[in-house]
Design a protein around this motif. Structure first.
Motif, PDB file in Angstrom:
ATOM      1  N   GLY A 155      -8.705  20.723 -16.110  1.00  0.00           N
ATOM      2  CA  GLY A 155      -8.164  20.011 -17.259  1.00  0.00           C
ATOM      3  C   GLY A 155      -6.980  19.162 -16.871  1.00  0.00           C
ATOM      4  O   GLY A 155      -6.571  19.080 -15.727  1.00  0.00           O
ATOM      5  N   GLY A 156      -6.379  18.545 -17.883  1.00  0.00           N
ATOM      6  CA  GLY A 156      -5.208  17.720 -17.631  1.00  0.00           C
ATOM      7  C   GLY A 156      -5.603  16.351 -17.118  1.00  0.00           C
ATOM      8  O   GLY A 156      -6.772  16.027 -16.943  1.00  0.00           O
ATOM      9  N   THR A 157      -4.609  15.555 -16.879  1.00  0.00           N
ATOM     10  CA  THR A 157      -4.847  14.196 -16.400  1.00  0.00           C
ATOM     11  C   THR A 157      -5.220  14.216 -14.921  1.00  0.00           C
ATOM     12  O   THR A 157      -4.579  14.893 -14.119  1.00  0.00           O
ATOM     13  N   ALA A 158      -6.278  13.472 -14.568  1.00  0.00           N
ATOM     14  CA  ALA A 158      -6.708  13.420 -13.167  1.00  0.00           C
ATOM     15  C   ALA A 158      -5.658  12.692 -12.346  1.00  0.00           C
ATOM     16  O   ALA A 158      -5.050  11.724 -12.810  1.00  0.00           O
ATOM     17  N   HIS A 159      -5.435  13.159 -11.116  1.00  0.00           N
ATOM     18  CA  HIS A 159      -4.448  12.556 -10.232  1.00  0.00           C
ATOM     19  C   HIS A 159      -5.144  11.878  -9.063  1.00  0.00           C
ATOM     20  O   HIS A 159      -6.181  12.344  -8.593  1.00  0.00           O
ATOM     21  N   ALA A 160      -4.569  10.776  -8.581  1.00  0.00           N
ATOM     22  CA  ALA A 160      -5.111  10.072  -7.416  1.00  0.00           C
ATOM     23  C   ALA A 160      -4.929  10.934  -6.174  1.00  0.00           C
ATOM     24  O   ALA A 160      -4.080  11.823  -6.131  1.00  0.00           O
ATOM     25  N   ALA A 161      -5.785  10.680  -5.183  1.00  0.00           N
ATOM     26  CA  ALA A 161      -5.679  11.418  -3.923  1.00  0.00           C
ATOM     27  C   ALA A 161      -4.305  11.211  -3.318  1.00  0.00           C
ATOM     28  O   ALA A 161      -3.740  10.117  -3.411  1.00  0.00           O
ATOM     29  N   PRO A 162      -3.712  12.241  -2.743  1.00  0.00           N
ATOM     30  CA  PRO A 162      -2.372  12.098  -2.163  1.00  0.00           C
ATOM     31  C   PRO A 162      -2.390  11.103  -1.014  1.00  0.00           C
ATOM     32  O   PRO A 162      -3.367  10.985  -0.279  1.00  0.00           O
ATOM     33  N   ARG A 163      -1.298  10.383  -0.886  1.00  0.00           N
ATOM     34  CA  ARG A 163      -1.187   9.433   0.210  1.00  0.00           C
ATOM     35  C   ARG A 163      -1.046  10.185   1.526  1.00  0.00           C
ATOM     36  O   ARG A 163      -0.383  11.218   1.580  1.00  0.00           O
ATOM     37  N   PRO A 164      -1.648   9.642   2.607  1.00  0.00           N
ATOM     38  CA  PRO A 164      -1.460  10.299   3.910  1.00  0.00           C
ATOM     39  C   PRO A 164      -0.010  10.214   4.348  1.00  0.00           C
ATOM     40  O   PRO A 164       0.726   9.313   3.942  1.00  0.00           O
ATOM     41  N   ALA A 165       0.395  11.137   5.150  1.00  0.00           N
ATOM     42  CA  ALA A 165       1.770  11.161   5.632  1.00  0.00           C
ATOM     43  C   ALA A 165       2.070   9.894   6.425  1.00  0.00           C
ATOM     44  O   ALA A 165       1.217   9.410   7.179  1.00  0.00           O
ATOM     45  N   PRO A 166       3.273   9.343   6.268  1.00  0.00           N
ATOM     46  CA  PRO A 166       3.619   8.116   6.992  1.00  0.00           C
ATOM     47  C   PRO A 166       3.438   8.239   8.504  1.00  0.00           C
ATOM     48  O   PRO A 166       3.018   7.276   9.152  1.00  0.00           O
ATOM     49  N   ASP A 167       3.774   9.402   9.072  1.00  0.00           N
ATOM     50  CA  ASP A 167       3.607   9.571  10.521  1.00  0.00           C
ATOM     51  C   ASP A 167       2.148   9.455  10.920  1.00  0.00           C
ATOM     52  O   ASP A 167       1.823   8.889  11.972  1.00  0.00           O
ATOM     53  N   LYS A 168       1.267   9.998  10.077  1.00  0.00           N
ATOM     54  CA  LYS A 168      -0.175   9.915  10.363  1.00  0.00           C
ATOM     55  C   LYS A 168      -0.644   8.463  10.260  1.00  0.00           C
ATOM     56  O   LYS A 168      -1.425   7.982  11.091  1.00  0.00           O
ATOM     57  N   VAL A 169      -0.154   7.759   9.249  1.00  0.00           N
ATOM     58  CA  VAL A 169      -0.510   6.346   9.110  1.00  0.00           C
ATOM     59  C   VAL A 169      -0.030   5.548  10.326  1.00  0.00           C
ATOM     60  O   VAL A 169      -0.768   4.741  10.890  1.00  0.00           O
ATOM     61  N   ALA A 170       1.206   5.787  10.730  1.00  0.00           N
ATOM     62  CA  ALA A 170       1.760   5.066  11.875  1.00  0.00           C
ATOM     63  C   ALA A 170       0.934   5.314  13.131  1.00  0.00           C
ATOM     64  O   ALA A 170       0.637   4.390  13.889  1.00  0.00           O
ATOM     65  N   ALA A 171       0.541   6.573  13.343  1.00  0.00           N
ATOM     66  CA  ALA A 171      -0.260   6.904  14.529  1.00  0.00           C
ATOM     67  C   ALA A 171      -1.617   6.208  14.476  1.00  0.00           C
ATOM     68  O   ALA A 171      -2.092   5.660  15.487  1.00  0.00           O
ATOM     69  N   ASP A 172      -2.236   6.226  13.295  1.00  0.00           N
ATOM     70  CA  ASP A 172      -3.550   5.589  13.169  1.00  0.00           C
ATOM     71  C   ASP A 172      -3.460   4.077  13.334  1.00  0.00           C
ATOM     72  O   ASP A 172      -4.315   3.456  13.966  1.00  0.00           O
ATOM     73  N   VAL A 173      -2.424   3.471  12.760  1.00  0.00           N
ATOM     74  CA  VAL A 173      -2.259   2.023  12.879  1.00  0.00           C
ATOM     75  C   VAL A 173      -2.017   1.634  14.329  1.00  0.00           C
ATOM     76  O   VAL A 173      -2.594   0.660  14.831  1.00  0.00           O
ATOM     77  N   ASN A 174      -1.169   2.377  15.014  1.00  0.00           N
ATOM     78  CA  ASN A 174      -0.923   2.077  16.429  1.00  0.00           C
ATOM     79  C   ASN A 174      -2.187   2.220  17.257  1.00  0.00           C
ATOM     80  O   ASN A 174      -2.449   1.425  18.163  1.00  0.00           O
ATOM     81  N   ARG A 175      -2.993   3.227  16.950  1.00  0.00           N
ATOM     82  CA  ARG A 175      -4.263   3.401  17.667  1.00  0.00           C
ATOM     83  C   ARG A 175      -5.181   2.208  17.404  1.00  0.00           C
ATOM     84  O   ARG A 175      -5.806   1.675  18.334  1.00  0.00           O
ATOM     85  N   LEU A 176      -5.258   1.782  16.150  1.00  0.00           N
ATOM     86  CA  LEU A 176      -6.100   0.629  15.817  1.00  0.00           C
ATOM     87  C   LEU A 176      -5.602  -0.634  16.508  1.00  0.00           C
ATOM     88  O   LEU A 176      -6.401  -1.451  16.983  1.00  0.00           O
ATOM     89  N   TYR A 177      -4.286  -0.811  16.568  1.00  0.00           N
ATOM     90  CA  TYR A 177      -3.737  -1.969  17.265  1.00  0.00           C
ATOM     91  C   TYR A 177      -4.097  -1.946  18.753  1.00  0.00           C
ATOM     92  O   TYR A 177      -4.418  -2.975  19.343  1.00  0.00           O
ATOM     93  N   ARG A 178      -4.007  -0.769  19.371  1.00  0.00           N
ATOM     94  CA  ARG A 178      -4.367  -0.674  20.797  1.00  0.00           C
ATOM     95  C   ARG A 178      -5.839  -0.998  21.003  1.00  0.00           C
ATOM     96  O   ARG A 178      -6.209  -1.710  21.948  1.00  0.00           O
ATOM     97  N   GLU A 179      -6.697  -0.465  20.134  1.00  0.00           N
ATOM     98  CA  GLU A 179      -8.133  -0.735  20.257  1.00  0.00           C
ATOM     99  C   GLU A 179      -8.429  -2.217  20.006  1.00  0.00           C
ATOM    100  O   GLU A 179      -9.281  -2.810  20.679  1.00  0.00           O
ATOM    101  N   ALA A 180      -7.715  -2.801  19.044  1.00  0.00           N
ATOM    102  CA  ALA A 180      -7.898  -4.232  18.782  1.00  0.00           C
ATOM    103  C   ALA A 180      -7.447  -5.070  19.970  1.00  0.00           C
ATOM    104  O   ALA A 180      -8.069  -6.075  20.314  1.00  0.00           O
ATOM    105  N   GLU A 181      -6.349  -4.657  20.605  1.00  0.00           N
ATOM    106  CA  GLU A 181      -5.859  -5.412  21.756  1.00  0.00           C
ATOM    107  C   GLU A 181      -6.823  -5.317  22.935  1.00  0.00           C
ATOM    108  O   GLU A 181      -7.055  -6.305  23.643  1.00  0.00           O
TER     109      GLU A 181
END
Length: 342
Positions: free
Chosen positions: A35-61
Motif C-alpha cells: 500500500g501507500g504511494t509507490a516510490h521510484a527505484a533508489p538511485r545508485p550510489a555516487p561511487d558506483k556511478v563514478a566507477a561505472d562511468v570511468n569504466r565506460l570511458y576507458r572502454e570508449a577510449e
C-alpha cells in the motif's frame, strides 16, 4: 579517457532501462499489498556511478583508438586507390595516342598497298629511289611492330592497375565497415556514461567532474625539456589547456588523447603516429624515473590513454568527454610506459 575526474558533462534522459525498472518496482510493491504511494527505484550510489562511468570511458577510449587506427588505414587505402586511378588515366591517354598513330599508319598503308611491289618497281621512273624507299618502309614496318608491342604492353599494365585498384576498393570497403563498428561502440559507451551521470545530483556530478586545475600558471615546472622540439610540443599543449575533448579529433580546437599528442609534435615538425598503441613504439622507451618534459606517457594495460609529460610528475592530456584538456598527475592512472620521441 581514463579513470580520472572531469569537468561537468551535459545530462541526458534516464533511458528506457531505468523507466522499465521503476515500473517493475512499482508493480512489485502493489503485488505485495504494502500500500501507500509507490516510490521510484533508489538511485545508485555516487561511487558506483563514478566507477561505472570511468569504466565506460576507458572502454570508449579503447574503441576510439581502434577507430583512429582503422581511419588511418582507410585514408591510406583511399590515397593508394586515387594514385592508381590517376596512373591508369595517364596510361590510357598514352595508349589512346599510340592507337591513333597506328590507325593513321594503317590507313595510309591500305591506300598505297594495292600494287605488287615488283610491278611498282617496274613502273617506277626512279628504280633506285623506289628500292631505297622500300628499304625505309621495311624499317618503318619493324618500328610499327615495336609500337604494336608497346601498345600490348600498355594494355597489360593498365589491366594490372585495374586489378590493384580492385584490391584497394575491397580494402577500403572493409576499413569503412570497421570504422562503422568502432563508431557504434564508442557512441554506445558514451551514451551509457551520460545516462549514468544524469542520475546524479548536480553536486555529485560536480564532485565527479572536478579535478586538477587547467590554469597555465599552475602548469609551470622546474624541469626543462631536453631539446627545442620537445619544448615546442610542451608549449603547444599548454596553449591548448581548456580545449574540449572530442573523440577522433586532432585539433586545432578539439582533441582526443592521442590526437593531442600527435598535434603537439606536428607543431614541432615531428611525425608521431595516430594511435596510442603505435605511439608507444614511435621513440625510445624511458623509465618512469627518467621522464623529461615532452615525453609521451601511457596508461592502462591495453595502452589506451596517453598524455604529454610536462615535468614534476605531471602531464597535460585530453581526458574524456566530461573534461577538457588539463593538467593531471601521472599517478592518477595505472602507468604503462613512456616514450621519448626526440
Amino acid at each position: 579517457m581514463a579513470a580520472h575526474r572531469r569537468t561537468r558533462q551535459r545530462t541526458a534522459g534516464a533511458g528506457p532501462a531505468r523507466t522499465a525498472a521503476a515500473i517493475a518496482l512499482a508493480g512489485a510493491t502493489a503485488a505485495t499489498g504494502l500500500g501507500g504511494t509507490a516510490h521510484a527505484a533508489p538511485r545508485p550510489a555516487p561511487d558506483k556511478v563514478a566507477a561505472d562511468v570511468n569504466r565506460l570511458y576507458r572502454e570508449a577510449e579503447a574503441a576510439t583508438e581502434k577507430y583512429n587506427g582503422a581511419r588511418e588505414k582507410a585514408d591510406s587505402a583511399q590515397r593508394r586507390l586515387s594514385a592508381l586511378q590517376d596512373e591508369a588515366a595517364r596510361r590510357r591517354d598514352r595508349l589512346n595516342s599510340a592507337r591513333n598513330a597506328l590507325g593513321t599508319v594503317a590507313a595510309a598503308q591500305y591506300r598505297t598497298g594495292g600494287l605488287d611491289p615488283a610491278l611498282r618497281l617496274a613502273l617506277s621512273e626512279d628504280p633506285d629511289g623506289y628500292l631505297e624507299g622500300a628499304a625505309l618502309a621495311e624499317r618503318a614496318g619493324t618500328r610499327r611492330q615495336a609500337e604494336v608491342g608497346r601498345v600490348r604492353e600498355q594494355l597489360r599494365e593498365i589491366e594490372q592497375l585495374r586489378g590493384a585498384a580492385r584490391v584497394e576498393v575491397k580494402e577500403l570497403t572493409s576499413r569503412r565497415a570497421e570504422l562503422g563498428r568502432h563508431k557504434k561502440t564508442v557512441n554506445g559507451k558514451l551514451t551509457e556514461a551520460r545516462r549514468l551521470l544524469s542520475g546524479l545530483t548536480s553536486g555529485q556530478r560536480a564532485a565527479f567532474t572536478g579535478g586538477p586545475s587547467t590554469d597555465v600558471g599552475e602548469a609551470a615546472t622546474s624541469q626543462t625539456a631536453p631539446n627545442p622540439r620537445a619544448a615546442q610540443a610542451v608549449s603547444y599543449v599548454r596553449g591548448k589547456l581548456g580545449s574540449p575533448y572530442v573523440w577522433g579529433a586532432t585539433g586545432p580546437d578539439a582533441f582526443d588523447c592521442s590526437g593531442l599528442v600527435q598535434a603537439a609534435y606536428r607543431s614541432a615538425g615531428v611525425y608521431v603516429p595516430r594511435t596510442t598503441y603505435a605511439q608507444i613504439d614511435s621513440g625510445r622507451r624511458v623509465p618512469r624515473s627518467a621522464l623529461l618534459p615532452g615525453d609521451l606517457v601511457f596508461f592502462y594495460p591495453g595502452i589506451t590513454h596517453v598524455g604529454l609529460y610536462i615535468g614534476d610528475g605531471r602531464m597535460i592530456h585530453a581526458p574524456n568527454p566530461s573534461a577538457p584538456v588539463r593538467v593531471a598527475p601521472i599517478d592518477e592512472m595505472p602507468f604503462a610506459g613512456a616514450t621519448r620521441v626526440v
